[in-house]
Motif scaffolding. Structure first.
Motif, PDB file in Angstrom:
ATOM      1  N   LEU A   1       0.833  -1.210   0.000  1.00  0.00           N
ATOM      2  CA  LEU A   1       0.000   0.000   0.000  1.00  0.00           C
ATOM      3  C   LEU A   1       0.864   1.256   0.000  1.00  0.00           C
ATOM      4  CD1 LEU A   1      -2.815  -1.019   2.523  1.00  0.00           C
ATOM      5  CD2 LEU A   1      -3.044  -0.714   0.049  1.00  0.00           C
ATOM      6  N   ILE A   2       1.974   1.220   0.718  1.00  0.00           N
ATOM      7  CA  ILE A   2       2.892   2.367   0.725  1.00  0.00           C
ATOM      8  C   ILE A   2       3.490   2.569  -0.662  1.00  0.00           C
ATOM      9  CG2 ILE A   2       5.115   3.180   1.611  1.00  0.00           C
ATOM     10  CD1 ILE A   2       4.391   1.801   4.281  1.00  0.00           C
ATOM     11  N   LYS A   3       3.963   1.489  -1.266  1.00  0.00           N
ATOM     12  CA  LYS A   3       4.576   1.574  -2.597  1.00  0.00           C
ATOM     13  C   LYS A   3       3.553   2.059  -3.631  1.00  0.00           C
ATOM     14  CE  LYS A   3       7.575  -1.163  -5.640  1.00  0.00           C
ATOM     15  NZ  LYS A   3       6.890  -1.082  -6.922  1.00  0.00           N
ATOM     16  N   GLN A   4       2.342   1.546  -3.542  1.00  0.00           N
ATOM     17  CA  GLN A   4       1.281   1.950  -4.467  1.00  0.00           C
ATOM     18  C   GLN A   4       0.979   3.443  -4.328  1.00  0.00           C
ATOM     19  OE1 GLN A   4      -2.297  -0.416  -4.141  1.00  0.00           O
ATOM     20  NE2 GLN A   4      -3.594   1.192  -4.964  1.00  0.00           N
ATOM     21  N   THR A   5       0.953   3.935  -3.118  1.00  0.00           N
ATOM     22  CA  THR A   5       0.683   5.352  -2.866  1.00  0.00           C
ATOM     23  C   THR A   5       1.777   6.228  -3.452  1.00  0.00           C
ATOM     24  OG1 THR A   5      -0.524   4.822  -0.824  1.00  0.00           O
ATOM     25  CG2 THR A   5       0.307   7.072  -1.055  1.00  0.00           C
ATOM     26  N   ILE A   6       3.023   5.817  -3.268  1.00  0.00           N
ATOM     27  CA  ILE A   6       4.153   6.581  -3.823  1.00  0.00           C
ATOM     28  C   ILE A   6       4.053   6.639  -5.343  1.00  0.00           C
ATOM     29  CG2 ILE A   6       6.659   6.652  -4.096  1.00  0.00           C
ATOM     30  CD1 ILE A   6       6.838   5.249  -1.322  1.00  0.00           C
TER      31      ILE A   6
ATOM     32  N   ARG B   1      13.945   2.855  -2.671  1.00  0.00           N
ATOM     33  CA  ARG B   1      13.760   2.175  -3.959  1.00  0.00           C
ATOM     34  C   ARG B   1      12.334   2.357  -4.472  1.00  0.00           C
ATOM     35  NH1 ARG B   1      17.908  -0.780  -5.722  1.00  0.00           N
ATOM     36  NH2 ARG B   1      19.527  -1.407  -4.243  1.00  0.00           N
ATOM     37  N   ALA B   2      11.378   2.525  -3.542  1.00  0.00           N
ATOM     38  CA  ALA B   2       9.987   2.778  -3.943  1.00  0.00           C
ATOM     39  C   ALA B   2       9.796   4.201  -4.430  1.00  0.00           C
ATOM     40  CB  ALA B   2       9.052   2.493  -2.767  1.00  0.00           C
ATOM     41  N   GLY B   3      10.783   5.077  -4.166  1.00  0.00           N
ATOM     42  CA  GLY B   3      10.734   6.439  -4.683  1.00  0.00           C
ATOM     43  C   GLY B   3      10.290   7.501  -3.701  1.00  0.00           C
TER      44      GLY B   3
ATOM     45  N   ASN C   1      23.579   2.446  -1.841  1.00  0.00           N
ATOM     46  CA  ASN C   1      23.831   2.669  -3.269  1.00  0.00           C
ATOM     47  C   ASN C   1      22.720   1.937  -4.020  1.00  0.00           C
ATOM     48  OD1 ASN C   1      24.685   2.707  -5.947  1.00  0.00           O
ATOM     49  ND2 ASN C   1      26.851   2.608  -5.382  1.00  0.00           N
ATOM     50  N   LEU C   2      21.723   2.699  -4.472  1.00  0.00           N
ATOM     51  CA  LEU C   2      20.542   2.092  -5.094  1.00  0.00           C
ATOM     52  C   LEU C   2      20.824   1.525  -6.483  1.00  0.00           C
ATOM     53  CD1 LEU C   2      17.810   4.703  -4.033  1.00  0.00           C
ATOM     54  CD2 LEU C   2      18.614   2.675  -2.808  1.00  0.00           C
TER      55      LEU C   2
END
Length: 544
Positions: A483-488, A516-518, A540-541
């Motif tokens: 849900l966090i990644k989707q929101t981002i 990494r999710a932004g 280091n992404l």
């Protein structure tokens, strides 16, 4: 070796002899009084002397821990002037014809029990404050002098709990740490311990007795473990951990003034969560880049009546001026049936987490909302202010909130009062409903801030304050992270920035996942800023 586990207050390691904390015994046994009015006068005389003592403590605290932490003793003075508290003692004296000591003790237990059973952790922590002010009155009534702190030298204190006034009198150069069987990480005592830098563990649930006096003890403020009479292997291991802890703190100091950027150039803004303008020095001290969550409800909880537009304006202005042009995100009133003030008429609810709270109250009582929005708009010219609406679950709620905000702006235009017309307006994403339709909500606002505390409990259907469910509560649950990644992702598709202002923002195990999710911004408690920056700068992404 005896090992007990509690809740961490300050991330440090203390090793040394343990000393059991002793207070003078005060009799609160009830006995019949002939002249109840004279006894009421005796109570008031003790109460006034207690207020005078608290003023002395406030003056002392100003120099030791600063205005922000000294404020607890101002609050205690206000509590001693609280009409409900005074009335409870007076009524008990008159109705039962008993002595002031017994009446104070009964009133103290009544209010402390009421606060400790509330669902809101902030209000639970106020129970110890009631006990503290009551004990102060009892000491005056009995002619006692309180605790003799001079006998505690280079020891780890063991106690049932420590009052804020007792914690303030602990000398960090002489007190290595403390452990309590009761207490809360949200209490003023815990906050003072963090400010003083005293390693502490609270709420172990295990009462320690005289047999611990003089025994070597270890307080691990990282894990919440306390070792009493440790074996050689444990002692050696913890001495090494203590040395590593000191080295780590030196590394954190080196993070000041550096960018919150990964090794491959990914920049994140590190903001702070605060409760009132008095927290600003702590934000500056910890090198915060802005404020990502200013909890405006503390203005309501700390007042005896609705804070006026002018009172709110001054608080917001102070925060903005203190941050000197850095962004300050102020959350509008987030109060509910589990977090209430006496003057705020809210019905008792069986499940306040799902009840009338936050934006629902503001939309139900628009005049209350307008007062706050006027204060926010007026303050916006003194810095970089962003307004954030909590507990939004639909576009309709955003539209209604923005309509009221526009009404306020129109009225300010008529009155010729300046405000920032470009002030950002955002919302908190705190429910699965908001996260799932975040693609729609993103079209209506300038930013999202993900409140992971509520998002986690609503997603998992577990009350995060229910300690009996701790073994089921998993903030790293895949559903929460998705849900966090989707929101981002949805926020970025709409061209808005997305931050996190819940406790997970400071979880170093999830930092890489969020980057990494932004994620654009992380807002955490001030002491968590430098450790988080260190973690970000280690990543280091570009490497999988």
């Amino acid at each position: 070796m005896l090992t007990v586990k509690g809740k961490c207050v300050f991330a440090g390691i203390a090793i040394g002899p343990m000393a059991l904390f002793h207070r003078s015994t005060i009799s609160t046994a009830a006995h019949t009084i002939e002249n109840v009015e004279a006894e009421a006068v005796r109570f008031h005389s003790a109460r006034k002397k207690a207020i005078s003592q608290l003023q002395d403590l406030y003056d002392k605290a100003l120099t030791r821990v600063g205005k922000e932490q000294a404020a607890v003793f101002e609050i205690h003075q206000m509590m001693l002037d609280d009409p409900d508290y005074i009335e409870a003692v007076e009524d008990t004296i008159r109705a039962n014809s008993i002595n002031a000591e017994a009446a104070v003790d009964q009133a103290s237990k009544k209010f402390a029990d009421m606060l400790s059973t509330m669902e809101d952790t902030y209000m639970q922590a106020r129970a110890i404050d009631v006990k503290d002010i009551s004990r102060r009155i009892l000491e005056v009534l009995s002619g006692g002098i309180g605790v003799d702190f001079t006998k505690y030298n280079h020891v780890i204190i063991a106690a049932d709990d420590l009052a804020p006034s007792e914690t303030l009198q602990l000398d960090p150069d002489k007190i290595l740490g403390f452990v309590t069987s009761e207490g809360s990480t949200n209490s003023h005592t815990a906050i003072l311990a963090r400010t003083l830098g005293i390693a502490a563990v609270v709420n172990t649930g295990t009462a320690l007795h005289t047999d611990v006096d003089g025994k070597t003890a270890i307080v691990d403020g990282y894990t919440g473990l306390v070792y009493i009479d440790p074996d050689e292997a444990t002692l050696t291991k913890m001495q090494q951990k203590q040395a590593e802890s000191l080295a780590y703190k030196k590394q954190l100091e080196d993070m000041r003034g550096k960018e919150s950027m990964t090794q491959d150039g990914y920049k994140v803004e590190l903001f702070a969560n605060v409760g009132n303008p008095n927290n600003i020095p702590q934000v500056i001290m910890n090198d915060g880049e802005g404020i990502g969550l200013f909890r405006s409800e503390f203005l309501y909880l700390e007042h005896n009546d609705y804070p006026t537009e002018e009172e709110q304006f001054e608080a917001y202005k102070k925060a903005l001026e203190g941050m000197k042009g850095k962004k300050v995100v102020i959350r509008t009133l987030d109060i509910g049936a589990d977090k209430k003030a006496d003057y705020f008429p809210l019905a008792q609810e069986e499940n306040p987490a799902l009840g009338l709270r936050a934006i629902r109250i503001c939309l139900t009582r628009p005049e209350l909302f307008k007062t706050q929005l006027r204060a926010l708009c007026r303050a916006s010219v003194f810095g970089k202010l962003s307004v954030m609406f909590p507990m939004i679950i639909s576009s309709d709620e955003i539209d209604r909130s923005k309509d009221i905000l526009q009404e306020v702006r129109n009225q300010l235009d008529k009155e010729g009062i300046a405000y920032d017309p470009n002030m950002e307006v955002g919302i908190m994403i705190e429910t699965p409903a908001a996260a799932i339709i975040s693609d729609e909500l993103a079209k209506e606002v300038d930013f999202f801030s993900i409140g992971t505390n509520d998002l986690t409990q609503y997603t998992l259907a577990i009350d995060r304050q229910h300690t009996g469910l701790d073994k089921f509560f998993n903030p790293h649950h895949p559903a929460v992270l998705r849900l966090i990644k989707q929101t981002i992702e949805n926020g970025h598709k709409a061209g808005i920035w997305v931050g996190i202002c819940g406790e997970l923002g400071a979880d170093l195990e999830l930092t890489e996942y969020f980057l990494r999710a932004g994620i654009d911004e992380l807002s955490v408690s001030p002491p968590a800023i430098l450790p988080l920056r260190k973690k970000i700068r280690s990543l280091n992404l570009s490497q999988k």
